[in-house]
Write a protein that holds these residues in place. Sequence first.
Motif, PDB file in Angstrom:
ATOM      1  N   LEU A 236       0.824  -1.201   0.000  1.00 51.79           N
ATOM      2  CA  LEU A 236       0.000   0.000   0.000  1.00 51.79           C
ATOM      3  C   LEU A 236       0.863   1.257   0.000  1.00 51.79           C
ATOM      4  O   LEU A 236       0.509   2.258  -0.626  1.00 51.79           O
ATOM      5  N   ALA A 237       1.984   1.201   0.685  1.00 50.05           N
ATOM      6  CA  ALA A 237       2.876   2.360   0.714  1.00 50.05           C
ATOM      7  C   ALA A 237       3.357   2.707  -0.689  1.00 50.05           C
ATOM      8  O   ALA A 237       3.358   3.875  -1.099  1.00 50.05           O
ATOM      9  N   ARG A 238       3.767   1.673  -1.432  1.00 53.50           N
ATOM     10  CA  ARG A 238       4.212   1.897  -2.803  1.00 53.50           C
ATOM     11  C   ARG A 238       3.051   2.345  -3.679  1.00 53.50           C
ATOM     12  O   ARG A 238       3.210   3.192  -4.568  1.00 53.50           O
ATOM     13  N   ALA A 239       1.867   1.803  -3.432  1.00 55.91           N
ATOM     14  CA  ALA A 239       0.685   2.191  -4.208  1.00 55.91           C
ATOM     15  C   ALA A 239       0.385   3.670  -4.040  1.00 55.91           C
ATOM     16  O   ALA A 239       0.058   4.360  -5.012  1.00 55.91           O
ATOM     17  N   ARG A 240       0.492   4.169  -2.830  1.00 47.90           N
ATOM     18  CA  ARG A 240       0.230   5.597  -2.586  1.00 47.90           C
ATOM     19  C   ARG A 240       1.197   6.462  -3.385  1.00 47.90           C
ATOM     20  O   ARG A 240       0.811   7.471  -3.981  1.00 47.90           O
ATOM     21  N   ASP A 241       2.468   6.066  -3.384  1.00 48.56           N
ATOM     22  CA  ASP A 241       3.465   6.823  -4.151  1.00 48.56           C
ATOM     23  C   ASP A 241       3.142   6.818  -5.645  1.00 48.56           C
ATOM     24  O   ASP A 241       3.219   7.853  -6.319  1.00 48.56           O
ATOM     25  N   LEU A 242       2.769   5.635  -6.160  1.00 49.21           N
ATOM     26  CA  LEU A 242       2.539   5.507  -7.596  1.00 49.21           C
ATOM     27  C   LEU A 242       1.242   6.176  -8.046  1.00 49.21           C
ATOM     28  O   LEU A 242       1.153   6.668  -9.170  1.00 49.21           O
ATOM     29  N   VAL A 243       0.239   6.183  -7.195  1.00 48.95           N
ATOM     30  CA  VAL A 243      -0.996   6.892  -7.554  1.00 48.95           C
ATOM     31  C   VAL A 243      -0.695   8.370  -7.776  1.00 48.95           C
ATOM     32  O   VAL A 243      -1.228   9.004  -8.705  1.00 48.95           O
ATOM     33  N   THR A 244       0.170   8.909  -6.954  1.00 44.40           N
ATOM     34  CA  THR A 244       0.536  10.320  -7.078  1.00 44.40           C
ATOM     35  C   THR A 244       1.420  10.569  -8.296  1.00 44.40           C
ATOM     36  O   THR A 244       1.223  11.539  -9.035  1.00 44.40           O
TER      37      THR A 244
END
Length: 216
Positions: A41-49
């Motif tokens: 989820l941490a990586r997902a948050r970065d990639l969504v941005t």
Amino acid sequence: MEPTTSVRVLIVDDHEVVATSLAHVLDAEPDIVTVGVAGSLARARDLVTSTAPDVVLLDHRLPDGDGVQSVGTLRGLRPSVAVVILTASAADHVMVEAIEAGVSGFLSKTRSLGEVTSAVRAAAAGEAVISPEMLARLLPRLGSNGRAGRTTLTDREREVLGLLAEGLTNAAIAERLTVSVHTVRNHVANLSAKLGARSKLEALSIAVREGLLPDR
């Protein structure tokens, strides 16, 4: 002729084989591109941005948290994104929680590859990615405050809302009402705006909460 724009997809799944396979299938389509793969989820948050996806395929169980509980965070980072929950199996209460969080639908990991691409296109187009049978099962379980809401819908908007509750697509609603798909899209957009919803499933969830749908 290749399409001028592609549906941008972010895959969030900690199973590398699953994520890689999905990316390979989606990237083979002329109108879809995988902009990132995240295993947490941490990586997902970065990639969504950083990648601005149109659709996020989100596993509901990840090493650093519950995918369903992160839906609000991801949509807060990119309000226009459509989130589709990936699941091998999920209890009804999990799917109800996901709908109330604003997901655009669900996609079983057992679905065929063709169904995956169809689901991505549907989510990007604003359609609900859920079978009518599943929707009929889950709608009665959505939370209701037992009181009529303050949202005022036109008769036609209520009619469209009722057809959405049957699991109909925009095209199917247009055929049922003998109007254009464009007209249906406008009705859906208007009723969603009035309800403060950013997806069809969220609109239905709010409608249930406000008592705008008849008992099913």
